[in-house]
Design a protein around this motif. Structure first.
Motif, PDB file in Angstrom:
ATOM      1  N   GLN A 129      26.501 -31.453  -3.975  1.00 46.74           N
ATOM      2  CA  GLN A 129      26.754 -30.605  -5.140  1.00 46.74           C
ATOM      3  C   GLN A 129      26.534 -31.382  -6.437  1.00 46.74           C
ATOM      4  O   GLN A 129      25.949 -30.864  -7.386  1.00 46.74           O
ATOM      5  N   ALA A 130      27.002 -32.618  -6.471  1.00 46.77           N
ATOM      6  CA  ALA A 130      26.859 -33.434  -7.682  1.00 46.77           C
ATOM      7  C   ALA A 130      25.389 -33.731  -7.968  1.00 46.77           C
ATOM      8  O   ALA A 130      24.940 -33.605  -9.110  1.00 46.77           O
ATOM      9  N   VAL A 131      24.640 -34.101  -6.947  1.00 44.60           N
ATOM     10  CA  VAL A 131      23.217 -34.401  -7.142  1.00 44.60           C
ATOM     11  C   VAL A 131      22.470 -33.150  -7.595  1.00 44.60           C
ATOM     12  O   VAL A 131      21.675 -33.188  -8.541  1.00 44.60           O
ATOM     13  N   SER A 132      22.749 -32.021  -6.954  1.00 37.77           N
ATOM     14  CA  SER A 132      22.078 -30.770  -7.307  1.00 37.77           C
ATOM     15  C   SER A 132      22.412 -30.347  -8.736  1.00 37.77           C
ATOM     16  O   SER A 132      21.529 -29.972  -9.511  1.00 37.77           O
ATOM     17  N   PHE A 133      23.685 -30.423  -9.095  1.00 33.22           N
ATOM     18  CA  PHE A 133      24.098 -30.023 -10.446  1.00 33.22           C
ATOM     19  C   PHE A 133      23.464 -30.938 -11.480  1.00 33.22           C
ATOM     20  O   PHE A 133      22.963 -30.484 -12.507  1.00 33.22           O
ATOM     21  N   ARG A 134      23.469 -32.244 -11.215  1.00 31.92           N
ATOM     22  CA  ARG A 134      22.829 -33.196 -12.134  1.00 31.92           C
ATOM     23  C   ARG A 134      21.338 -32.902 -12.278  1.00 31.92           C
ATOM     24  O   ARG A 134      20.805 -32.848 -13.378  1.00 31.92           O
ATOM     25  N   ASP A 135      20.673 -32.700 -11.154  1.00 35.50           N
ATOM     26  CA  ASP A 135      19.228 -32.471 -11.190  1.00 35.50           C
ATOM     27  C   ASP A 135      18.867 -31.172 -11.901  1.00 35.50           C
ATOM     28  O   ASP A 135      17.814 -31.078 -12.520  1.00 35.50           O
ATOM     29  N   ASN A 136      19.743 -30.188 -11.836  1.00 34.54           N
ATOM     30  CA  ASN A 136      19.487 -28.907 -12.492  1.00 34.54           C
ATOM     31  C   ASN A 136      19.982 -28.866 -13.939  1.00 34.54           C
ATOM     32  O   ASN A 136      19.809 -27.853 -14.613  1.00 34.54           O
ATOM     33  N   SER A 137      20.559 -29.954 -14.418  1.00 34.40           N
ATOM     34  CA  SER A 137      21.089 -29.974 -15.789  1.00 34.40           C
ATOM     35  C   SER A 137      20.024 -30.325 -16.818  1.00 34.40           C
ATOM     36  O   SER A 137      20.313 -30.396 -17.999  1.00 34.40           O
ATOM     37  N   LYS A 138      18.810 -30.566 -16.358  1.00 36.47           N
ATOM     38  CA  LYS A 138      17.687 -30.881 -17.246  1.00 36.47           C
ATOM     39  C   LYS A 138      17.973 -32.118 -18.109  1.00 36.47           C
ATOM     40  O   LYS A 138      17.660 -32.161 -19.289  1.00 36.47           O
ATOM     41  N   GLY A 139      18.618 -33.113 -17.517  1.00 37.01           N
ATOM     42  CA  GLY A 139      18.850 -34.372 -18.218  1.00 37.01           C
ATOM     43  C   GLY A 139      20.117 -34.452 -19.038  1.00 37.01           C
ATOM     44  O   GLY A 139      20.431 -35.492 -19.588  1.00 37.01           O
ATOM     45  N   PHE A 140      20.877 -33.352 -19.130  1.00 40.11           N
ATOM     46  CA  PHE A 140      22.096 -33.379 -19.932  1.00 40.11           C
ATOM     47  C   PHE A 140      23.242 -34.097 -19.221  1.00 40.11           C
ATOM     48  O   PHE A 140      24.183 -34.547 -19.854  1.00 40.11           O
ATOM     49  N   LEU A 141      23.177 -34.161 -17.907  1.00 42.02           N
ATOM     50  CA  LEU A 141      24.191 -34.871 -17.124  1.00 42.02           C
ATOM     51  C   LEU A 141      23.491 -35.947 -16.310  1.00 42.02           C
ATOM     52  O   LEU A 141      23.134 -35.746 -15.164  1.00 42.02           O
ATOM     53  N   PRO A 142      23.298 -37.102 -16.918  1.00 40.77           N
ATOM     54  CA  PRO A 142      22.483 -38.116 -16.258  1.00 40.77           C
ATOM     55  C   PRO A 142      23.171 -38.874 -15.125  1.00 40.77           C
ATOM     56  O   PRO A 142      22.510 -39.595 -14.391  1.00 40.77           O
ATOM     57  N   HIS A 143      24.473 -38.733 -14.974  1.00 43.52           N
ATOM     58  CA  HIS A 143      25.195 -39.557 -14.014  1.00 43.52           C
ATOM     59  C   HIS A 143      25.911 -38.717 -12.957  1.00 43.52           C
ATOM     60  O   HIS A 143      26.306 -37.583 -13.212  1.00 43.52           O
ATOM     61  N   ILE A 144      26.097 -39.325 -11.795  1.00 37.56           N
ATOM     62  CA  ILE A 144      27.047 -38.807 -10.826  1.00 37.56           C
ATOM     63  C   ILE A 144      28.028 -39.933 -10.546  1.00 37.56           C
ATOM     64  O   ILE A 144      27.705 -41.111 -10.721  1.00 37.56           O
ATOM     65  N   GLY A 145      29.233 -39.577 -10.161  1.00 36.10           N
ATOM     66  CA  GLY A 145      30.237 -40.605  -9.925  1.00 36.10           C
ATOM     67  C   GLY A 145      31.140 -40.255  -8.763  1.00 36.10           C
ATOM     68  O   GLY A 145      31.347 -39.093  -8.443  1.00 36.10           O
ATOM     69  N   PHE A 146      31.650 -41.295  -8.150  1.00 37.80           N
ATOM     70  CA  PHE A 146      32.611 -41.162  -7.059  1.00 37.80           C
ATOM     71  C   PHE A 146      34.004 -41.389  -7.622  1.00 37.80           C
ATOM     72  O   PHE A 146      34.231 -42.367  -8.349  1.00 37.80           O
ATOM     73  N   VAL A 147      34.936 -40.504  -7.307  1.00 37.30           N
ATOM     74  CA  VAL A 147      36.298 -40.608  -7.820  1.00 37.30           C
ATOM     75  C   VAL A 147      37.167 -41.300  -6.767  1.00 37.30           C
ATOM     76  O   VAL A 147      37.281 -40.829  -5.638  1.00 37.30           O
TER      77      VAL A 147
END
Length: 88
Positions: free
Chosen positions: A43-61
């Protein structure tokens, strides 16, 4: 280079350039202490990839139940930091 052991955990968020955590399931702010605001790695990778560069990072909590210790080293800014990273 993400260990498969943590890829399968439901402890992932996205982050903007200011590293504000974002819930990858709905785009709202996530909380590092509220598991309901986290998602899967996919979900994080997909959301990041579909954000068109506005969310450049994914993180583990990390949470208190985790048996993990994670060291997050940012890109070294000078030779001294690079040497310190090399020792770690």
């Amino acid at each position: 280079m993400i260990p498969s052991e943590i890829v399968g955990l439901h402890q992932w968020v996205c982050a903007d350039t200011n590293k504000k955590p974002i819930n990858p399931r709905n785009g709202r702010l996530a909380s590092p202490t509220d598991k309901r605001t986290w998602g899967t790695y996919e979900q994080a990778v997909s959301f990041r990839d579909n954000s068109k560069g506005f969310l450049p990072h994914i993180g583990f909590v990390l949470c208190k139940e985790d048996p993990y210790c994670i060291i997050d080293l940012d890109t070294p800014k000078d030779a001294e930091q690079e040497a310190r990273h090399g020792k770690i």
